[in-house]
Design a protein around this motif. Structure first.
Motif, PDB file in Angstrom:
ATOM      1  N   TRP A   1       0.799  -1.222   0.000  1.00 25.80           N
ATOM      2  CA  TRP A   1       0.000   0.000   0.000  1.00 25.80           C
ATOM      3  C   TRP A   1       0.836   1.279   0.000  1.00 25.80           C
ATOM      4  O   TRP A   1       0.329   2.371   0.221  1.00 25.80           O
ATOM      5  CB  TRP A   1      -1.055   0.007   1.107  1.00 25.80           C
ATOM      6  CG  TRP A   1      -0.650  -0.269   2.517  1.00 25.80           C
ATOM      7  CD1 TRP A   1      -0.375  -1.481   3.061  1.00 25.80           C
ATOM      8  CD2 TRP A   1      -0.555   0.675   3.599  1.00 25.80           C
ATOM      9  NE1 TRP A   1      -0.091  -1.358   4.401  1.00 25.80           N
ATOM     10  CE2 TRP A   1      -0.208  -0.053   4.758  1.00 25.80           C
ATOM     11  CE3 TRP A   1      -0.743   2.048   3.710  1.00 25.80           C
ATOM     12  CZ2 TRP A   1      -0.034   0.557   6.010  1.00 25.80           C
ATOM     13  CZ3 TRP A   1      -0.564   2.660   4.951  1.00 25.80           C
ATOM     14  CH2 TRP A   1      -0.216   1.923   6.078  1.00 25.80           C
TER      15      TRP A   1
ATOM     16  N   GLU B   1      -6.435 -13.202  -9.284  1.00 23.48           N
ATOM     17  CA  GLU B   1      -5.893 -11.843  -9.246  1.00 23.48           C
ATOM     18  C   GLU B   1      -6.927 -10.844  -8.743  1.00 23.48           C
ATOM     19  O   GLU B   1      -6.567  -9.860  -8.088  1.00 23.48           O
ATOM     20  CB  GLU B   1      -5.374 -11.436 -10.629  1.00 23.48           C
ATOM     21  CG  GLU B   1      -4.159 -12.228 -11.073  1.00 23.48           C
ATOM     22  CD  GLU B   1      -3.007 -12.128 -10.077  1.00 23.48           C
ATOM     23  OE1 GLU B   1      -2.763 -11.014  -9.570  1.00 23.48           O
ATOM     24  OE2 GLU B   1      -2.372 -13.166  -9.796  1.00 23.48           O
ATOM     25  N   SER B   2      -8.193 -11.077  -9.037  1.00 21.61           N
ATOM     26  CA  SER B   2      -9.239 -10.175  -8.556  1.00 21.61           C
ATOM     27  C   SER B   2      -9.316 -10.187  -7.037  1.00 21.61           C
ATOM     28  O   SER B   2      -9.411  -9.128  -6.396  1.00 21.61           O
ATOM     29  CB  SER B   2     -10.595 -10.568  -9.147  1.00 21.61           C
ATOM     30  OG  SER B   2     -10.615 -10.375 -10.543  1.00 21.61           O
TER      31      SER B   2
ATOM     32  N   LYS C   1      -6.951 -11.099  -4.908  1.00 24.64           N
ATOM     33  CA  LYS C   1      -5.730 -10.536  -4.325  1.00 24.64           C
ATOM     34  C   LYS C   1      -5.741  -9.012  -4.385  1.00 24.64           C
ATOM     35  O   LYS C   1      -5.285  -8.341  -3.454  1.00 24.64           O
ATOM     36  CB  LYS C   1      -4.502 -11.104  -5.043  1.00 24.64           C
ATOM     37  CG  LYS C   1      -4.249 -12.572  -4.711  1.00 24.64           C
ATOM     38  CD  LYS C   1      -3.012 -13.107  -5.399  1.00 24.64           C
ATOM     39  CE  LYS C   1      -2.772 -14.559  -4.987  1.00 24.64           C
ATOM     40  NZ  LYS C   1      -1.569 -15.123  -5.629  1.00 24.64           N
ATOM     41  N   ARG C   2      -6.266  -8.475  -5.474  1.00 24.29           N
ATOM     42  CA  ARG C   2      -6.363  -7.018  -5.571  1.00 24.29           C
ATOM     43  C   ARG C   2      -7.351  -6.471  -4.541  1.00 24.29           C
ATOM     44  O   ARG C   2      -7.079  -5.462  -3.884  1.00 24.29           O
ATOM     45  CB  ARG C   2      -6.792  -6.603  -6.982  1.00 24.29           C
ATOM     46  CG  ARG C   2      -6.977  -5.102  -7.127  1.00 24.29           C
ATOM     47  CD  ARG C   2      -7.133  -4.671  -8.569  1.00 24.29           C
ATOM     48  NE  ARG C   2      -7.489  -3.271  -8.673  1.00 24.29           N
ATOM     49  CZ  ARG C   2      -6.662  -2.244  -8.484  1.00 24.29           C
ATOM     50  NH1 ARG C   2      -5.397  -2.477  -8.165  1.00 24.29           N
ATOM     51  NH2 ARG C   2      -7.076  -0.995  -8.603  1.00 24.29           N
TER      52      ARG C   2
ATOM     53  N   ARG D   1      -5.694  -6.388  -1.181  1.00 27.30           N
ATOM     54  CA  ARG D   1      -4.764  -5.262  -1.027  1.00 27.30           C
ATOM     55  C   ARG D   1      -5.528  -3.968  -0.768  1.00 27.30           C
ATOM     56  O   ARG D   1      -5.132  -3.161   0.076  1.00 27.30           O
ATOM     57  CB  ARG D   1      -3.896  -5.120  -2.275  1.00 27.30           C
ATOM     58  CG  ARG D   1      -2.841  -6.191  -2.440  1.00 27.30           C
ATOM     59  CD  ARG D   1      -1.801  -5.801  -3.474  1.00 27.30           C
ATOM     60  NE  ARG D   1      -2.383  -5.648  -4.807  1.00 27.30           N
ATOM     61  CZ  ARG D   1      -2.495  -6.627  -5.689  1.00 27.30           C
ATOM     62  NH1 ARG D   1      -2.072  -7.847  -5.388  1.00 27.30           N
ATOM     63  NH2 ARG D   1      -3.021  -6.414  -6.879  1.00 27.30           N
ATOM     64  N   LEU D   2      -6.630  -3.786  -1.486  1.00 30.03           N
ATOM     65  CA  LEU D   2      -7.382  -2.543  -1.369  1.00 30.03           C
ATOM     66  C   LEU D   2      -8.108  -2.413  -0.034  1.00 30.03           C
ATOM     67  O   LEU D   2      -8.292  -1.305   0.475  1.00 30.03           O
ATOM     68  CB  LEU D   2      -8.406  -2.448  -2.503  1.00 30.03           C
ATOM     69  CG  LEU D   2      -7.850  -2.227  -3.916  1.00 30.03           C
ATOM     70  CD1 LEU D   2      -8.964  -2.334  -4.942  1.00 30.03           C
ATOM     71  CD2 LEU D   2      -7.156  -0.877  -4.030  1.00 30.03           C
TER      72      LEU D   2
END
Length: 287
Positions: A130, A223-224, A226-227, A230-231
């Protein structure tokens, strides 16, 4: 956690006869350290930033140091002061009190940190994805979820992809990864949940959900999620459940893994839907 994993990787490299030039395989390291691949990847990137690893032309990393000298940041364990500074920065970023771009001198003055102390905290934040270093001495915070509506939307999205991923025709169990996640959840149930920090609890729980979706072998699902993880990291610290309720969710995680290990995929998918639905209600009901 990322700093700890980086230290473990350094120990592993130093134990080799001729470490310099050795290729590090993410999957093998994850199995050796008994964690999922996502935090290993973050630890490898952190070691690359410190000049100990380089990116291989074919992908992955290889060792680019003799294995004898080790950065002080990896030999000095993280202190409670590190966690306190980390949470202050996270809280200020979430509340909008920190701008998108900052300098180390500004952060050091604001939080009363030494250069070494701030460096450890920034490396931890960078490893979690981040913040990024800018050319020169500056840093830039990366986009994160900050509004409750966006947070609710993230759960709606997860309700779409996570149960569906379990039913993908390409879904193949990674038994060792799921069993490792189950062990972590059981340790939380057995008492560790009362001592673990909010960031570490987030990592343990998100790692379980990522380990499950990785079994789908659907890159877009993987990947969706994991993103999304993170967000939502920072807002999760604020929305963390009371630990007596968090234990219930850990028990649900254990039940979910047991269903998967028994090959009961339809039940597991339905259980995932119920689990995510109830968690999202508990975390957003106050809004």
């Amino acid at each position: 956690m990322i700093n700890h994993l980086a230290s473990k990787i350094v120990e592993y490299v130093r134990a080799q006869d001729e470490p310099n030039g050795m290729r590090l395989v993410e999957r093998k390291l994850a199995e050796h350290l008994k964690v999922s691949r996502s935090p290993v990847r973050s630890a490898l990137k952190m070691l690359e930033e410190q000049g100990l690893l380089k990116t291989a032309e074919t992908g992955g990393f290889y060792v680019d140091w003799d294995g004898r000298t080790v950065p002080a940041s990896l030999t000095d364990p993280q202190s409670d002061d590190d966690d306190e500074a980390y949470m202050k920065i996270a809280g200020d970023r979430l509340s909008g009190d920190l701008p998108d771009k900052v300098t180390e001198s500004e952060l050091a003055r604001r939080y009363g940190l030494t250069k070494a102390h701030l460096g450890r905290v920034l490396r931890r934040i960078a490893g979690e994805g981040w913040i990024d270093r800018l050319p020169g001495h500056g840093w830039e915070f990366l986009p994160m979820l900050t509004s409750m509506q966006a947070y609710k939307d993230s759960y709606r999205f997860r309700l779409t992809i996570e149960p569906a991923a379990i039913l993908e025709p390409t879904f193949v169990l990674n038994r060792s990864s799921l069993e490792d996640c189950r062990q972590h959840q059981q340790r939380l149930i057995d008492g560790e949940i009362w001592d673990v920090s909010n960031p570490d609890l987030f990592d343990i729980n998100s790692r379980l959900h990522e380990a499950i979706i990785e079994c789908s072998h659907n890159l877009f699902f993987i990947e969706s999620l994991k993103r999304i993880d993170r967000l939502r990291r920072l807002i999760e610290y604020r929305q963390s459940l009371n630990r007596k309720y968090a234990i219930v969710r850990c028990r649900e995680h254990v039940r979910l893994v047991d269903l998967l290990l028994q090959g009961r995929m339809v039940e597991a998918s339905e259980f995932m839907t119920n689990h995510l639905s109830s968690v999202s209600v508990m975390k957003t009901v106050a809004d």
